[in-house]
Design an enzyme around this catalytic site. Structure first.
Site, PDB file in Angstrom:
ATOM      1  N   SER A   1      10.273  11.566   5.039  1.00  0.00           N
ATOM      2  CA  SER A   1      10.038  11.312   6.220  1.00  0.00           C
ATOM      3  C   SER A   1      11.230  11.719   7.424  1.00  0.00           C
ATOM      4  CB  SER A   1      10.104   9.637   6.469  1.00  0.00           C
ATOM      5  OG  SER A   1      10.246   9.519   7.857  1.00  0.00           O
TER       6      SER A   1
ATOM      7  N   TYR B   1      13.596   0.996   6.544  1.00  0.00           N
ATOM      8  CA  TYR B   1      12.622   2.179   6.217  1.00  0.00           C
ATOM      9  C   TYR B   1      13.356   3.417   6.302  1.00  0.00           C
ATOM     10  CZ  TYR B   1       8.976   5.539   6.547  1.00  0.00           C
ATOM     11  OH  TYR B   1       8.025   6.480   6.059  1.00  0.00           O
TER      12      TYR B   1
HETATM   13  P1  NDP Z   1      -0.842   5.184   3.696  1.00  0.00           P
HETATM   14  O1  NDP Z   1      -0.542   3.832   3.901  1.00  0.00           O
HETATM   15  O2  NDP Z   1      -2.315   5.694   4.119  1.00  0.00           O
HETATM   16  O3  NDP Z   1      -0.636   5.431   1.991  1.00  0.00           O
HETATM   17  C1  NDP Z   1       0.230   4.979   1.250  1.00  0.00           C
HETATM   18  C2  NDP Z   1      -0.002   5.020  -0.244  1.00  0.00           C
HETATM   19  O4  NDP Z   1       0.771   4.364  -1.178  1.00  0.00           O
HETATM   20  C3  NDP Z   1      -1.586   4.518  -0.457  1.00  0.00           C
HETATM   21  O5  NDP Z   1      -2.279   5.318  -1.099  1.00  0.00           O
HETATM   22  C4  NDP Z   1      -0.860   3.020  -1.217  1.00  0.00           C
HETATM   23  O6  NDP Z   1      -2.083   2.764  -2.114  1.00  0.00           O
HETATM   24  C5  NDP Z   1       0.144   3.298  -1.886  1.00  0.00           C
HETATM   25  N1  NDP Z   1       0.931   2.604  -2.320  1.00  0.00           N
HETATM   26  C6  NDP Z   1       1.461   1.677  -1.852  1.00  0.00           C
HETATM   27  N2  NDP Z   1       2.306   0.733  -2.432  1.00  0.00           N
HETATM   28  C7  NDP Z   1       2.097   1.279  -3.889  1.00  0.00           C
HETATM   29  C8  NDP Z   1       2.399   0.604  -5.233  1.00  0.00           C
HETATM   30  N3  NDP Z   1       3.147  -0.333  -5.399  1.00  0.00           N
HETATM   31  N4  NDP Z   1       2.029   1.582  -6.235  1.00  0.00           N
HETATM   32  C9  NDP Z   1       1.402   2.817  -5.978  1.00  0.00           C
HETATM   33  N5  NDP Z   1       0.840   2.878  -4.661  1.00  0.00           N
HETATM   34  C10 NDP Z   1       1.055   2.394  -3.908  1.00  0.00           C
HETATM   35  O7  NDP Z   1       0.383   6.036   4.391  1.00  0.00           O
HETATM   36  P2  NDP Z   1       0.886   7.419   4.314  1.00  0.00           P
HETATM   37  O8  NDP Z   1      -0.204   8.306   3.863  1.00  0.00           O
HETATM   38  O9  NDP Z   1       1.277   7.878   5.845  1.00  0.00           O
HETATM   39  O10 NDP Z   1       2.139   7.335   3.355  1.00  0.00           O
HETATM   40  C11 NDP Z   1       2.442   8.259   2.297  1.00  0.00           C
HETATM   41  C12 NDP Z   1       3.980   8.686   2.198  1.00  0.00           C
HETATM   42  O11 NDP Z   1       4.185   9.357   3.500  1.00  0.00           O
HETATM   43  C13 NDP Z   1       4.791   7.369   2.257  1.00  0.00           C
HETATM   44  O12 NDP Z   1       5.910   7.703   1.584  1.00  0.00           O
HETATM   45  C14 NDP Z   1       5.237   7.381   3.965  1.00  0.00           C
HETATM   46  O13 NDP Z   1       6.780   6.756   4.097  1.00  0.00           O
HETATM   47  C15 NDP Z   1       5.320   8.799   4.267  1.00  0.00           C
HETATM   48  N6  NDP Z   1       5.376   9.190   5.720  1.00  0.00           N
HETATM   49  C16 NDP Z   1       4.456   9.111   6.309  1.00  0.00           C
HETATM   50  C17 NDP Z   1       4.439   9.366   7.810  1.00  0.00           C
HETATM   51  C18 NDP Z   1       3.287   9.078   8.552  1.00  0.00           C
HETATM   52  O14 NDP Z   1       3.287   9.136   9.807  1.00  0.00           O
HETATM   53  N7  NDP Z   1       1.945   8.833   8.240  1.00  0.00           N
HETATM   54  C19 NDP Z   1       5.597   9.919   8.238  1.00  0.00           C
HETATM   55  C20 NDP Z   1       6.645   9.927   7.448  1.00  0.00           C
HETATM   56  C21 NDP Z   1       6.371   9.452   6.058  1.00  0.00           C
HETATM   57  P3  NDP Z   1      -2.502   1.389  -2.667  1.00  0.00           P
HETATM   58  O15 NDP Z   1      -2.507   0.497  -1.589  1.00  0.00           O
HETATM   59  O16 NDP Z   1      -4.310   1.506  -3.124  1.00  0.00           O
HETATM   60  O17 NDP Z   1      -1.732   1.139  -3.740  1.00  0.00           O
END
Ligand code: NDP
Length: 247
Positions: free
Chosen positions: A142, A155
């Site tokens: 991030s 975070y």
């Molecule tokens: P989403 O919430 O859309 O996606 C998060 C994903 O993580 C989901 O697929 C969820 O799947 C999965 N997840 C959460 N907990 C678990 C777990 N215990 N085991 C396996 N999978 C898990 O958010 P983003 O797509 O934005 O997030 C993806 C990455 O991008 C993260 O690391 C986030 O910190 C990073 N990021 C995002 C930004 C943004 O603005 N969107 C900015 C900067 C970084 P499920 O719940 O089905 O398990």
């Protein structure tokens, strides 16, 4: 795309947002994608849609907080496609809050998923990469891996940690194993849903998440890192909305 076609790429957190976009984009470039997350119904829809568009995709249930489960995820990829070329550590959550709200369970959850989850991914995939002396990690951090401000303290700490882990890993592994870090700014996804404080969630959406870029913008950066020749290691890519200036 050169060097992406035919590669076996495992993606954690592929059920929504950035992980979903990475899966769809890499599959469209000819990669064989292995999708993992807890919400398997969502994974099924995404995998079917990739198949309908002529791509290759399989999916399985994954909880990155469980090391054995992440190991089984890698074994599943190898069972389906005989090898593993790229492991994308993408799963994460962002329940922002002020420290003096003492949301200790959320701190633990962020450390378990955002930091330990990445370490579990490394522990599962690195032995495979070492045995064939090739492979690539792509860790999604991030802009918070280099910036911290009120409510993002824990975070950002988790993302600073993944940046440190990525750079240490890069130096420790063999000269043929690559480590890339892709640091997104505000990107369309379900991430704000992980903010439990309704006021803070509203503020996040209306202020610092006002301008967002699509997940495809991050997926293209991931594809760029994978597409380089094997002797070229793209270590860090920061991808923000142009309008995101302050952090
Ligand atoms: P989403 O919430 O859309 O996606 C998060 C994903 O993580 C989901 O697929 C969820 O799947 C999965 N997840 C959460 N907990 C678990 C777990 N215990 N085991 C396996 N999978 C898990 O958010 P983003 O797509 O934005 O997030 C993806 C990455 O991008 C993260 O690391 C986030 O910190 C990073 N990021 C995002 C930004 C943004 O603005 N969107 C900015 C900067 C970084 P499920 O719940 O089905 O398990």
């Amino acid at each position: 795309m050169e060097n992406v076609k035919g590669k076996v790429v495992a993606i954690t957190g592929a059920s929504s947002g950035i992980g979903e976009a990475i899966a769809r984009h890499l599959a469209s470039l000819g990669a064989k994608v292995v999708l993992g997350a807890r919400r398997t119904a969502k994974l099924e829809v995404i995998a079917n849609s990739i198949l309908e568009n002529g791509g290759e995709a399989v999916y399985t249930s994954l909880d990155v907080t469980q090391p054995d489960n992440v190991k089984a995820f890698v074994e599943y990829a190898i069972d389906k496609y005989d090898t593993l070329d790229v492991f994308v550590n993408n799963a994460g959550l962002m329940p922002l809050s002020m420290i003096n709200n003492y949301k200790i369970a959320e701190w633990h959850q962020m450390i378990d998923v955002n930091v330990k989850g990445v370490l579990h991914g490394i522990a599962a995939a690195l032995p495979v990469f070492e045995s064939k002396d090739s492979g690539q990690f792509v860790n999604i951090t991030s802009v918070g891996d280099r910036w911290v401000g009120p409510t993002s303290t824990v975070y950002s700490a988790t993302k600073f940690a993944v940046r440190a882990i990525s750079d240490g890993l890069r130096q420790e592994v063999s000269r043929n194993i690559r480590v890339a870090l892709v640091a997104p700014g505000a990107t369309e996804s379900e991430l704000p849903n992980t903010i439990s404080d309704p006021e803070l969630k509203k503020m996040a959406i209306e202020s610092f998440r006002k301008d967002t870029i699509p997940g495809l913008a991050i997926a293209k950066a991931v594809a760029f890192a994978i597409a380089q020749p094997t002797d070229v290691d793209v270590n860090e890519l920061v991808v923000r909305p142009t309008a995101q200036k302050a952090y």
